[in-house]
Design a protein around this motif. Structure first.
Motif, short mmCIF file in Angstrom:
data_model
loop_
_atom_site.label_atom_id
_atom_site.label_comp_id
_atom_site.label_asym_id
_atom_site.label_seq_id
_atom_site.Cartn_x
_atom_site.Cartn_y
_atom_site.Cartn_z
N GLY A 136 0.70 -1.21 -0.02
CA GLY A 136 -0.05 -0.03 0.06
C GLY A 136 0.92 1.22 -0.01
O GLY A 136 0.41 2.48 0.32
N VAL A 137 1.80 1.18 -0.37
CA VAL A 137 2.87 2.41 -0.65
C VAL A 137 2.77 3.15 -2.03
O VAL A 137 2.94 2.55 -3.03
CB VAL A 137 4.24 1.88 -0.46
N PRO A 138 2.32 4.50 -2.07
CA PRO A 138 2.50 5.32 -3.30
C PRO A 138 3.84 5.09 -4.00
O PRO A 138 5.02 5.16 -3.13
CB PRO A 138 2.08 6.58 -2.84
N GLN A 139 3.84 5.41 -5.29
CA GLN A 139 5.30 5.12 -5.87
C GLN A 139 5.39 6.31 -6.96
O GLN A 139 4.65 6.89 -7.43
CB GLN A 139 5.32 3.81 -6.78
N LEU A 140 6.51 6.62 -6.88
CA LEU A 140 7.38 7.66 -8.07
C LEU A 140 8.03 6.81 -8.99
O LEU A 140 8.99 6.13 -8.44
CB LEU A 140 8.11 8.76 -7.18
N LEU A 141 7.66 6.62 -10.17
CA LEU A 141 8.19 5.74 -11.29
C LEU A 141 9.00 6.52 -12.06
O LEU A 141 8.47 7.43 -12.54
CB LEU A 141 7.15 4.86 -11.83
#
Length: 180
Positions: free
Chosen positions: A97-102
């Motif tokens: 459930g961790v937001p990501q910056l790709l």
């Protein structure tokens, strides 16, 4: 791994060895990404292999660099994961459930990143916009907008609601036994 300091989000940064290997040192550099993140009021933890650590050089003060740490150990308590868009890394973050910056660079990473961003759980920075200022602005935007965290938790629930492999195997055995 412990919990982040109160009031300061923890940002995890990891970089795929296959990306570095395929691009042979070209493309987005881990050190540039880290330079962008260190401008934020956050705890920064970098999880890399020994080879990637060597490429990183001396990290800025206050940045923790951990070698060969499994992501499932690091991600609980993280407010953001920044990475190259590798499939297994993205799925591990989604599971937690961790937001990501790709920051995808390879064709498969780009297509996977688009699918994840469409869920709202991630934001993409194209390869030509991954300088320190771009990374800092994008990470701050993800951290400052709860919609990414909400979408990441929704995606996590969808994953956790799926039957386990054992449950699927049992159902398949039951179907085979019933002759259907």
């Amino acid at each position: 791994m412990g919990r982040p300091a109160p009031g300061r989000p923890r940002i995890a940064l990891t970089w795929g060895t296959s990306t570095t290997g395929v691009l042979d040192g070209t493309g987005t550099r881990l050190a540039d990404v880290l330079a962008g993140l260190t401008g934020l009021d956050a705890e920064i933890v970098v999880a890399v292999t020994a080879d990637e650590r060597e490429r990183l050089g001396t990290p800025p003060p206050g940045v923790r660099v951990l070698e060969n740490l499994p992501l499932h150990v690091l991600l609980p308590g993280c407010a953001l994961l920044v990475h190259q868009g590798g499939f297994m890394t993205a799925l591990t973050a989604a599971h937690h459930g961790v937001p990501q910056l790709l920051l995808p660079q390879l064709p498969n990473q780009i297509s996977d990143a688009k699918a994840l961003a469409a869920s709202g759980a991630a934001r993409i920075l194209p390869a030509e916009r991954t300088g320190p200022d771009d990374v800092r602005a994008a990470a701050a935007a993800v951290l400052g907008d709860d919609s990414h965290a909400v979408a990441a938790r929704r995606l996590q629930r969808e994953i956790l609601d799926q039957p386990t492999p054992r449950e699927v195997a049992r159902a398949l055995c039951d179907l085979a036994a019933a002759g259907t």
